[in-house]
Every structure is written in structure tokens, then in C-alpha cells.
Motif scaffolding. Sequence first.
Motif, PDB file in Angstrom:
ATOM      1  N   PRO A 117       0.833  -1.205   0.000  1.00  0.00           N
ATOM      2  CA  PRO A 117       0.000   0.000   0.000  1.00  0.00           C
ATOM      3  C   PRO A 117       0.871   1.260   0.000  1.00  0.00           C
ATOM      4  O   PRO A 117       1.948   1.277   0.603  1.00  0.00           O
ATOM      5  CB  PRO A 117      -0.778  -0.102   1.313  1.00  0.00           C
ATOM      6  CG  PRO A 117      -0.746  -1.548   1.666  1.00  0.00           C
ATOM      7  CD  PRO A 117       0.568  -2.066   1.157  1.00  0.00           C
ATOM      8  N   ALA A 118       0.411   2.283  -0.673  1.00  0.00           N
ATOM      9  CA  ALA A 118       1.111   3.570  -0.697  1.00  0.00           C
ATOM     10  C   ALA A 118       0.580   4.414   0.469  1.00  0.00           C
ATOM     11  O   ALA A 118      -0.506   4.970   0.410  1.00  0.00           O
ATOM     12  CB  ALA A 118       0.896   4.269  -2.026  1.00  0.00           C
ATOM     13  N   THR A 119       1.357   4.472   1.524  1.00  0.00           N
ATOM     14  CA  THR A 119       0.985   5.181   2.739  1.00  0.00           C
ATOM     15  C   THR A 119       1.397   6.647   2.646  1.00  0.00           C
ATOM     16  O   THR A 119       2.482   6.950   2.173  1.00  0.00           O
ATOM     17  CB  THR A 119       1.690   4.528   3.945  1.00  0.00           C
ATOM     18  OG1 THR A 119       1.312   3.156   4.000  1.00  0.00           O
ATOM     19  CG2 THR A 119       1.335   5.210   5.241  1.00  0.00           C
ATOM     20  N   GLY A 120       0.522   7.530   3.104  1.00  0.00           N
ATOM     21  CA  GLY A 120       0.873   8.946   3.193  1.00  0.00           C
ATOM     22  C   GLY A 120       0.687   9.741   1.916  1.00  0.00           C
ATOM     23  O   GLY A 120       1.253  10.819   1.771  1.00  0.00           O
ATOM     24  N   VAL A 121      -0.130   9.246   0.986  1.00  0.00           N
ATOM     25  CA  VAL A 121      -0.402   9.994  -0.248  1.00  0.00           C
ATOM     26  C   VAL A 121      -1.532  10.987   0.031  1.00  0.00           C
ATOM     27  O   VAL A 121      -2.624  10.592   0.445  1.00  0.00           O
ATOM     28  CB  VAL A 121      -0.806   9.061  -1.408  1.00  0.00           C
ATOM     29  CG1 VAL A 121      -1.117   9.875  -2.663  1.00  0.00           C
ATOM     30  CG2 VAL A 121       0.274   8.034  -1.684  1.00  0.00           C
ATOM     31  N   ALA A 122      -1.265  12.267  -0.201  1.00  0.00           N
ATOM     32  CA  ALA A 122      -2.305  13.288  -0.050  1.00  0.00           C
ATOM     33  C   ALA A 122      -3.271  13.188  -1.234  1.00  0.00           C
ATOM     34  O   ALA A 122      -2.846  13.087  -2.383  1.00  0.00           O
ATOM     35  CB  ALA A 122      -1.682  14.673   0.013  1.00  0.00           C
TER      36      ALA A 122
END
Length: 105
Positions: A15-20
Amino acid sequence: MSLSTHVLDATTGRPATGVAVSLQGSDGEMAAGVTDDDGRVGELAAELAAGTYRLRFDTAGYFTAQGVTGFYPEVVITFEVTDAQAHHHVPLLLSPYAYSTYRGS
């Protein structure tokens, strides 16, 4: 009607964590969030009328935080809500030099 999204990093298989992420309608920004540890923003909007919307993903910020140079500084997905009663899920599969999306469930 509700709206959610999920971002997966295809280079790591994680998972791509911290994408605004921001949701924009015809009058500008309506909502914003950041992907959690599972790469999700579970409920970006609880109610959307029929119409055209845009999800904007800050991919430059994500890749910079990962120490990776990417080609796309942002991904913008334009989609149309025709059934205001339905749940809409818009996933993003991301890598530094490519991305894809689809209508999820």
C-alpha cells in the motif's frame, strides 16, 4: 453515496501510505485526506450529487518521501457520478513511470 480510494505502489507491491488526496468538484476542493497504513482513504465524501468530479493524488510528495524520482508529479482522475445512491471506489495503481485506475466496488 460515498466515495473511497485505495493506492497501491506497484514497485513494492505494498500500500502507498501517506499519499495526499483531494476531491474537487465544479466549485473547487470539497474534501481532502491522506492514505492510511493500508493505502486507503475510507470515506473521502459521504454525499455526492450526480456530476463530474476529480481526485488529485500528490504523487510527487509520496515518491520524494520514498527517495524515488517519479515522472508524474500528480495524478488526476476525472470521473462521473450518475447514481448518487451508489458507493464509488476509485483505486490507483502507482509506479514512478506509470499508473492505472478502474472503478472498484
